[in-house]
Design an enzyme around this catalytic site. Structure first.
Site: not given
Lengths: 449, 449
Positions: B13-14, B24, B43-44
């Site tokens: 995620a990070a 961007r 992960p979740c």
């Protein structure tokens, strides 16, 4: 004559909410709601009585709040307001007031189309008997034409189709249905959804006459087409019901509503007005706004109800947050669409994000969500957002609304702290509001280079 | 040696979000992600590979962003960071960097319980092969004990039960499952839900030993009870993986994470850190926070990624927005619970609203929603909110989060402009966030009298 501290005229979204709010703020005041209806319909729920529900009796605002919150209720038709003596007269009673709140709502707009008074032509009145009558007649009907492709028009069409009517047609004068609420690309998705459900769409089409003898038989469009119609439903909008206010000599605004300030006071300092009967100003620039929504009515009612014995609230103006859904496809909007923002004179940058509202996307219940955010290009302030998806679009629209109301910039939204969970939201990497803001920032950076 | 403008270590995620954000903001820079995993798990989503999904291969973060956004990807184990020469060394390569972002994540916390190294005892590692191994073994297992009744613990338990395991037990040392995330009344609802689904709950219970020979056979609780266990799953939280940072001489914080400022810079101005490996501060008062969530990781990554070549963003600190769901019952929280707020030293007023998320409530899909808002009593500022309901709780939690992040007061929330629609939200009269704020205001007014 009975004496009451606060009288509220009207018992729908505005009146009931104003009464509840006044009760919360003034626990010891005597509060009375006067309404003409024995039973009050949930206004936005009306389309669903024709298909999804058994009938209007399943779409009523419960009256339990009256007893529970110690709010008086009088059923009667208000005939006049005597401002000098501060008395409200109904067809059977007289009540003296200290403060008065008008929540008299709206009438369906009537089109200047020849033939609109024929049998079989119906407006969407908020009246249980009347609607039950339409529902009864639908059973024997083969062709229904709905004039107006706004929220009410498309929702009623789909429900009438769902009830078993063979041919249901929607006639919309603009290029697209819903174009006053969403940008074109969203309208097109909903039109495709309606067509896939067997609704006939006639967009960019004007009805020039409603034909037949005593009873409607067809409608004629400007291009000469005739569409068979055993029943016609008018769904072209609403106009303020300011009749009582007018007779009482209160000021009336440009759009026909009762003039109020931001504290919802009318031109008489002891009389407030809220909801469809009141003139509105836009959150964006403060010009007058013609929007009429139950959600706006409740906001105004919360302002009016709190203010009756001393001003504590002022409305920031109407953002306009609207949702609709047909057969699992939901659309939501908060604030200005790109088209509206440009019409307001803003310099606009918009960006779109598409994601899935479960993670991984293979989980049951996953649906594709599209979010479009519209920013003022120089300041980066959010002007509005639109969402297309499943039922979750409803609350996503409200998150966007929170961002608009707080005048958040794209930079602030890019740092929005969303909560996420596989079974109930998109992944934190793909969260649509944030990613649309990031995409808009990338565009703004590019424009600067 | 290859030269790269920005290296990001970690691809979850990070790391992925930091890379996307950097791309961007800096369209022309050379960006490389180095990660050790061939495939990266969401992960979740890990709990769902045991029941709802076919296996870990259905729970992967897609790699398409790398090519689409022109981000380099190198699979390899980073062995050291040479800060002096600005070089990252992996097991096979060397890369020179100008700026470095660490997103090395966390390890599962290991409890100091005798027997935790026995066969059949598993932590929840983010490793495809390892998890596939657990899944395979589950087929032959009758008794599973999960130690820890937080999010991971309850979600995994339910999924393991769903996969067909006969006896699944959760052991939680606190009085209630999820008590670090929700107020007690919400925890109790979830416990009842788990029990109704056949999960055995042991709350206020401490595991003193994991028993058996080579292979686990049971666990023993402090009160002497023995629970049969063919498999034990440890779900007691996560600790920062700051190993690389430590060897490179970066400052480490009190909770074991890499020290960062609000711009996500470490003690080395060319190195940033974000996600589970980084120390966090709370939005409320700015103290350090032990929360570790993918949603926080992505916020921090959006800050770090934007800042690598010049600071433009600072995190306001961690609010903590969390959701969970078991069998149609979903809970969400944003900011502080009542208990946490009191522990932080706030003077608290809270209020609850219950409503139905369709109107009328007879429409298909209607679910009861409970919303609790927690305010600082003097200023009326929203500190946090909790929601219980169906899947719509996910986005309601995010609307509440928007209100918390904007430090809205009860008065402002009472004037929140929500959008509503029969098929996708509560009625505007009953909208829960607004009504909970109104109820809190009524309490505050009463307290003043």
């Amino acid at each position: 004559m009975k004496k009451v501290d606060v009288i509220i005229i009207g018992g729908s979204a505005a009146g009931l909410t104003a009464a509840q709010t006044a009760r919360r703020h003034y626990p010891r005041k005597k509060i009375l709601v006067i309404r003409k209806e024995e039973k009050v319909l949930i206004p936005c729920g009306i389309p669903y009585i024709f298909g999804s529900l058994e009938g209007p009796h399943e779409n009523l605002i419960p009256d339990m709040a009256y007893e529970k919150m110690d709010i008086g209720l009088h059923i009667g038709q208000v005939e006049s307001i005597d401002r000098k003596n501060k008395v409200v007269r109904t067809n059977s009673d007289e009540f003296a007031y200290e403060k008065l709140i008008l929540g008299t709502g709206s009438y369906p707009a009537m089109p200047p189309i020849p033939g609109h008074a024929k049998k079989g032509v119906y407006a969407v009145l908020k009246d249980v008997e009347y609607l039950a009558g339409i529902q009864e007649k639908l059973k024997a009907v083969k062709n229904v034409v709905v004039i107006g492709g706004g929220f009410i028009g498309i929702e009623i069409s789909d429900e009438i189709k769902k009830s078993g009517v063979e041919n249901v047609s929607v006639i919309e004068i603009e290029k697209h249905c819903l174009i006053q609420s969403y940008d074109e690309e969203f309208c097109i998705e909903m039109e495709e959804q309606l067509q896939s459900r067997g609704i006939n769409l006639f967009t960019g089409s004007k009805v020039v006459s409603i034909d037949g003898g005593d009873q409607v038989e067809s409608v004629t469009l400007a291009d000469g087409q005739k569409i068979a119609a055993d029943m016609v439903i008018l769904g072209i909008g609403a106009v303020a019901n300011a009749d009582l206010a007018k007779s009482a000599g209160l000021r009336i605004g440009l759009t026909g509503g009762i003039v109020v300030d931001r504290a919802m006071r009318t031109s008489d300092p002891d009389i407030f007005a809220c909801g469809d009967c009141a003139e509105k100003v836009s959150f964006f620039g403060g010009k007058s706004s013609a929007l009429r929504l139950a959600s706006i009515a409740t906001l105004e009612a919360r302002v009016a109800g709190a203010n009756v014995f001393g001003i504590t609230r002022e409305t920031p103006g109407t953002i306009g947050v609207w949702g609709t859904a047909v057969g699992g496809l939901a659309l939501g909007t908060a604030g200005l669409t790109e088209k509206m923002a440009k019409a307001h004179g803003y310099n606009v940058i918009s960006a779109v994000n598409e994601s899935v509202n479960r993670h991984p996307g293979k989980l049951t219940g996953a649906a594709k969500i599209k979010i479009k955010l519209v920013f003022e290009a120089n300041s980066g302030t959010l002007l509005g957002g639109q969402v297309r998806g499943d039922a979750s679009a409803g609350e996503i629209m409200n998150s966007i609304s929170a961002c608009v109301q707080n005048r958040m910039t794209a930079e602030q939204i890019a740092m929005f702290q969303s909560g996420t969970h596989p079974l109930i939201t998109a992944s934190p990497i793909a969260y649509g509001i944030v990613n649309a803001a990031e995409a808009a920032i990338a565009k703004m950076l590019k424009a600067k280079v």
